[in-house]
Design an enzyme around this catalytic site. Structure first.
Site, PDB file in Angstrom:
ATOM      1  N   ARG A 110       0.832  -1.205   0.000  1.00 47.51           N
ATOM      2  CA  ARG A 110       0.000   0.000   0.000  1.00 47.51           C
ATOM      3  C   ARG A 110       0.867   1.255   0.000  1.00 47.51           C
ATOM      4  NH1 ARG A 110      -5.326  -0.736   1.261  1.00 47.51           N
ATOM      5  NH2 ARG A 110      -5.424   1.445   1.940  1.00 47.51           N
ATOM      6  N   SER A 111       0.281   2.338  -0.560  1.00 48.13           N
ATOM      7  CA  SER A 111       0.926   3.656  -0.615  1.00 48.13           C
ATOM      8  C   SER A 111       2.258   3.618  -1.349  1.00 48.13           C
ATOM      9  CB  SER A 111       1.118   4.218   0.798  1.00 48.13           C
ATOM     10  OG  SER A 111      -0.125   4.331   1.467  1.00 48.13           O
ATOM     11  N   ARG A 112       2.400   2.683  -2.269  1.00 43.11           N
ATOM     12  CA  ARG A 112       3.601   2.545  -3.100  1.00 43.11           C
ATOM     13  C   ARG A 112       4.864   2.235  -2.288  1.00 43.11           C
ATOM     14  NH1 ARG A 112      -0.225   2.420  -5.953  1.00 43.11           N
ATOM     15  NH2 ARG A 112      -0.494   3.439  -7.977  1.00 43.11           N
ATOM     16  N   LEU A 113       4.719   1.752  -1.071  1.00 46.26           N
ATOM     17  CA  LEU A 113       5.876   1.342  -0.274  1.00 46.26           C
ATOM     18  C   LEU A 113       6.129  -0.141  -0.518  1.00 46.26           C
ATOM     19  CD1 LEU A 113       5.207   3.271   3.061  1.00 46.26           C
ATOM     20  CD2 LEU A 113       6.740   3.887   1.187  1.00 46.26           C
TER      21      LEU A 113
END
Length: 419
Positions: free
Chosen positions: A389-392
């Site tokens: 999630r959230s590009r992490l």
């Protein structure tokens, strides 16, 4: 009464009041109109109503006075601020200050005059600098916009003040990553397109250092096996063995295509193709190669990089015999990566190959074509990517530090990369 004495008559009632009304008062409010000889004789007649004009804008007008002007021969001249002369009526009028005509724009820069700057809002809208410095100096306005072909002087001035281009890098290839040498106001607006609104937040399982072994072999087998099993169960991972293969041409430009993963051992993945194709010729000149397997439904991806080596002839023949009869005939009909006039020509070549090698149900009814083979990637770097999630995202990389297969921990160094 004494004879000869003067008799003093008593004035009629209202006589002095009438004389006082006939005399013009000493005020500024007058009636302005052209008079005639009849008006001159009929002094006591009531004047005709006309338009009232103030003699001076600062003197107030007193209401209720109906008077005639003192000059009877012509309409009096009233000089108002800003009124121009009228030679047709004999009025010189006051001197009016007029703006001088602007200088012609054509030839202004050629005459050596100071260049005219653009307004601030135009410079900001065009992306120009706020100061006077522009491309190393102050350019004429026409030179900044790009001088037309019929004005060579402006075009030459812009070319002289424009900074010189850097020489191309060694090898003859131009520096395509550098910004184009164009005026700032001619830069086109960049459009991001309709695909920018298509966003998905990845919810993968992720990777942790505790769950990653010292060598990538075990985890690599698990991921490929999970993709094949999910396609069989859910059907949302089409072609789980599709693999992108990237090579480079003689000019150093990358070239990528998609093949099928047909073998995986401790050295790396393998695939089969024509050795006379574009990728075969590129690998013969430069064996450096990279592959990638991606499973979007699982938020997973595998990348490997290394050098290609040709597969043994016996292994190639064994695999070719395992292919269906139609695929074996198609290998004879198609000269991979070569131009063809149309689809009909390709189908005609397939029918001719099918007549030459009829289907007898035997694995040896279609021989292996000349120039048909396979390649294996001997991996020196393996990366496993897991979407979060959230590009992490999680990126775990194994880099080769010594000889050995994908299952030997001493041959690999593990590290984590930032997403």
């Amino acid at each position: 009464m004494v004879a000869g004495a003067a008799v003093r008559r008593r004035p009629r009632p209202g006589h002095r009041r009438a004389l006082r009304r006939r005399q013009p008062p000493r005020d500024a409010g007058v009636r302005r109109r052209a008079l005639t000889p009849v008006d001159d004789l009929a002094w006591g007649a009531r004047p005709t109503p006309t338009r009232r004009i103030r003699a001076h804008p600062r003197q107030p007008r007193q209401a209720g006075h109906e008077v005639r002007p003192r000059r009877l021969h012509a309409r009096p001249e009233v000089r108002t601020p800003g009124r121009r002369a009228d030679p047709a009526q004999g009025r010189p009028g006051p001197a009016v200050r007029r703006r001088a005509a602007p200088a012609p724009r054509v030839g202004r820069e050629e005459a050596g005059a100071r260049p005219r700057r653009q307004p601030r809002r135009r410079r900001r809208a065009a992306g120009l600098p706020r100061g006077r410095a522009l491309l190393g100096g102050v350019l004429p306005q026409r030179a900044r916009r790009g001088a037309p072909a019929h004005q060579p002087a402006l075009r030459d001035a812009a070319a002289q003040r424009r900074p010189e281009q850097a020489p191309p890098p060694r090898g003859g290839a131009p520096d395509r990553l550098a910004a184009p040498d164009a005026p700032p106001d001619e830069a086109a607006a960049v459009s991001i397109g309709p695909f920018s609104a298509l966003r998905v937040d990845y919810e993968g399982e992720g990777l942790s250092e505790e769950g990653c072994p010292a060598a990538p072999w075990t985890l690599l087998q698990d991921w490929i096996g999970a993709a094949v099993a999910r396609q069989q169960e859910r059907g949302d991972v089409p072609e789980p063995l599709s693999m992108s293969v990237a090579t480079s041409d003689p000019d150093g430009l990358p070239d990528v295509r998609t093949v099928l993963l047909r073998d995986l051992d401790l050295r790396g993945p393998a695939f089969y193709t024509s050795t006379t194709s574009a990728k075969g010729e590129q690998l013969a000149a430069n064996p450096g190669m990279a592959v990638a397997l991606t499973w979007p439904a699982m938020f997973r991806s595998v990348r490997m990089r290394g050098y290609a080596e040709a597969l043994p002839r016996a292994q190639v023949e064994d695999y070719f015999r395992s292919r269906p009869w139609g695929a074996r005939v198609g290998a004879h009909a198609s000269a991979q990566s070569r131009p063809v006039p149309d689809r009909a020509t390709l189908e005609t070549a397939y029918r001719e190959s099918a007549e030459r090698f009829p289907d007898t149900g035997s694995p040896d009814d279609v021989p292996v074509p000349e120039g048909w083979g396979g390649y294996r990637l001997v991996a020196d770097r393996v990366e496993l990517w897991a979407g979060r999630r959230s590009r992490l995202h999680d990126r775990i990389v194994w880099e080769r530090v010594g000889p050995g297969g994908l299952d030997e921990p001493a041959a690999w160094h593990r590290l984590r990369l930032q997403p």
